[in-house]
Design a protein around this motif. Structure first.
Motif, mmCIF file in Angstrom:
data_model
loop_
_atom_site.group_PDB
_atom_site.id
_atom_site.type_symbol
_atom_site.label_atom_id
_atom_site.label_comp_id
_atom_site.label_asym_id
_atom_site.label_seq_id
_atom_site.Cartn_x
_atom_site.Cartn_y
_atom_site.Cartn_z
ATOM 1 N N ARG A 210 0.832 -1.211 0.000
ATOM 2 C CA ARG A 210 0.000 0.000 0.000
ATOM 3 C C ARG A 210 0.867 1.262 0.000
ATOM 4 N N LEU A 211 1.959 1.225 0.767
ATOM 5 C CA LEU A 211 2.845 2.389 0.789
ATOM 6 C C LEU A 211 3.549 2.567 -0.554
ATOM 7 N N LEU A 212 3.886 1.460 -1.223
ATOM 8 C CA LEU A 212 4.490 1.569 -2.552
ATOM 9 C C LEU A 212 3.521 2.204 -3.537
ATOM 10 N N THR A 213 2.257 1.835 -3.444
ATOM 11 C CA THR A 213 1.246 2.425 -4.324
ATOM 12 C C THR A 213 1.109 3.926 -4.052
ATOM 13 N N ALA A 214 1.118 4.292 -2.768
ATOM 14 C CA ALA A 214 1.013 5.714 -2.414
ATOM 15 C C ALA A 214 2.244 6.473 -2.902
ATOM 16 N N LEU A 215 3.425 5.851 -2.798
ATOM 17 C CA LEU A 215 4.651 6.501 -3.266
ATOM 18 C C LEU A 215 4.602 6.720 -4.771
ATOM 19 N N ALA A 216 4.103 5.729 -5.506
ATOM 20 C CA ALA A 216 3.999 5.879 -6.956
ATOM 21 C C ALA A 216 3.073 7.032 -7.325
ATOM 22 N N ARG A 217 1.995 7.211 -6.547
ATOM 23 C CA ARG A 217 1.087 8.337 -6.822
ATOM 24 C C ARG A 217 1.759 9.668 -6.515
ATOM 25 N N ARG A 218 2.526 9.703 -5.410
ATOM 26 C CA ARG A 218 3.199 10.948 -5.054
ATOM 27 C C ARG A 218 4.293 11.312 -6.054
ATOM 28 N N ALA A 219 4.820 10.322 -6.746
ATOM 29 C CA ALA A 219 5.898 10.589 -7.694
ATOM 30 C C ALA A 219 5.473 11.557 -8.784
ATOM 31 N N ASP A 220 4.194 11.555 -9.129
ATOM 32 C CA ASP A 220 3.710 12.453 -10.180
ATOM 33 C C ASP A 220 3.853 13.915 -9.787
ATOM 34 N N ASP A 221 3.866 14.185 -8.481
ATOM 35 C CA ASP A 221 3.975 15.559 -8.011
ATOM 36 C C ASP A 221 5.403 15.915 -7.591
ATOM 37 N N SER A 222 6.346 15.028 -7.829
ATOM 38 C CA SER A 222 7.730 15.248 -7.408
ATOM 39 C C SER A 222 8.536 15.883 -8.532
ATOM 40 N N GLY A 223 9.744 16.355 -8.178
ATOM 41 C CA GLY A 223 10.649 16.888 -9.175
ATOM 42 C C GLY A 223 11.141 15.794 -10.114
ATOM 43 N N GLU A 224 11.763 16.208 -11.203
ATOM 44 C CA GLU A 224 12.181 15.242 -12.231
ATOM 45 C C GLU A 224 13.169 14.223 -11.690
ATOM 46 N N ASP A 225 14.188 14.692 -10.930
ATOM 47 C CA ASP A 225 15.207 13.775 -10.426
ATOM 48 C C ASP A 225 14.601 12.756 -9.458
ATOM 49 N N LEU A 226 13.767 13.235 -8.542
ATOM 50 C CA LEU A 226 13.160 12.324 -7.574
ATOM 51 C C LEU A 226 12.209 11.362 -8.268
ATOM 52 N N ARG A 227 11.456 11.860 -9.223
ATOM 53 C CA ARG A 227 10.541 10.988 -9.962
ATOM 54 C C ARG A 227 11.315 9.898 -10.697
ATOM 55 N N TYR A 228 12.454 10.261 -11.235
ATOM 56 C CA TYR A 228 13.298 9.293 -11.942
ATOM 57 C C TYR A 228 13.784 8.201 -10.985
ATOM 58 N N LEU A 229 14.281 8.603 -9.820
ATOM 59 C CA LEU A 229 14.806 7.623 -8.856
ATOM 60 C C LEU A 229 13.696 6.758 -8.271
ATOM 61 N N ILE A 230 12.525 7.333 -8.073
ATOM 62 C CA ILE A 230 11.391 6.528 -7.607
ATOM 63 C C ILE A 230 11.067 5.452 -8.645
ATOM 64 N N SER A 231 11.121 5.829 -9.899
ATOM 65 C CA SER A 231 10.837 4.865 -10.965
ATOM 66 C C SER A 231 11.864 3.736 -10.963
ATOM 67 N N VAL A 232 13.134 4.077 -10.749
ATOM 68 C CA VAL A 232 14.172 3.047 -10.692
ATOM 69 C C VAL A 232 13.972 2.159 -9.467
ATOM 70 N N ALA A 233 13.609 2.778 -8.324
ATOM 71 C CA ALA A 233 13.393 2.002 -7.107
ATOM 72 C C ALA A 233 12.257 1.005 -7.273
#
Length: 256
Positions: A210-233
């Protein structure tokens, strides 16, 4: 009644295997049922819950490479640019590369994934109820294997009882039906185990997912670098966009 001993053995094998699987499943469910405290996942935690220790090592390598503190060549070599790690994971990677400051990526990844920093991360996630304990997963998996073996044993015992010549006052069709009962028990347990295990990932508990799903949703509102690293994670090295980095990890996959 020569077939009765075969039937008794079939029932014992099926009952013991199914009981062990049920007990293991109950223990695993009890571990998953604990309600974790409110928690915002770090990138390393997200990587572990998504792909385990190897994913944490990959994320660390990619993060350091994007910051130009580590060079990952397309030939499959890692070279240290900045020898000062900013956290335990980075220090584990630098230590895995060694004092020469250069090493193949495959052994670096393996050593970093097995480092104390990753084990401590796993322990914290298990303690928080976000990761699946190794023991619980191993026990359930072993129980499933035992039930599968029991199903095969019941089938073999039934076939032996039907094929063994000897006098009997019971129709062989009825004998087969008697053996169908323990076989149905084992197959039902396997089906239920499959249904119960299906929503779970290899590493994350339901709360962790559930937390992974929430993190994926928050990634859309993050900066480019953080969004990129979240995607890799979350997705692994297949989310790496740079051609040189992709080539470095592809070379690692072929040689490691």
């Amino acid at each position: 009644m020569f077939w009765v001993p075969f039937l008794l053995v079939a029932w014992v094998v099926a009952a013991v295997a199914c009981t062990r699987l049920c007990l293991a499943a109950v223990r695993a469910a009890a571990a998953d049922a604990q309600e974790p405290a409110a928690h915002d996942l770090t990138l390393y935690e997200a990587a572990f819950l998504s792909g385990g220790p190897a994913r944490v090592a990959d994320l660390t390598l990619v993060s350091m490479a994007r910051q130009r503190r580590l060079l990952l060549a397309h030939t499959g070599w890692a070279t240290v640019v900045d020898p000062c790690g900013r956290d335990e994971m980075e220090r584990s990677v630098i230590g895995a590369i060694g004092p020469q400051g250069q090493s193949r990526i495959a052994p670096v990844r393996t050593a970093a994934a097995a480092a104390d920093a990753v084990r401590h991360l796993a322990d914290r996630l298990v303690g928080a109820g976000l990761a699946v304990p190794d023991g619980a997963r191993t026990t359930v998996s072993a129980g499933v294997r035992q039930v599968r073996g029991a199903a095969a044993a019941v089938t073999a015992l039934g076939a032996a009882a039907l094929l063994t010549p000897g006098p009997t006052d019971v129709p062989r069709t009825l004998v087969a039906l008697w053996f169908a009962l323990p076989l149905a028990l084992t197959l039902s347990c396997l089906v239920l185990a499959r249904i119960e295990a299906h929503p779970y990932s290899r590493w994350a508990s339901p709360a962790g997912q559930r937390l992974l799903t929430a993190l994926a949703r928050r990634a859309d509102d993050s900066g480019e670098d953080l969004r990129y690293l979240i995607s890799v994670a979350v997705r692994g090295v297949r989310a790496v966009g740079e051609p040189d980095l992709r080539a470095a990890f592809a070379h690692r996959d072929r040689t490691g």
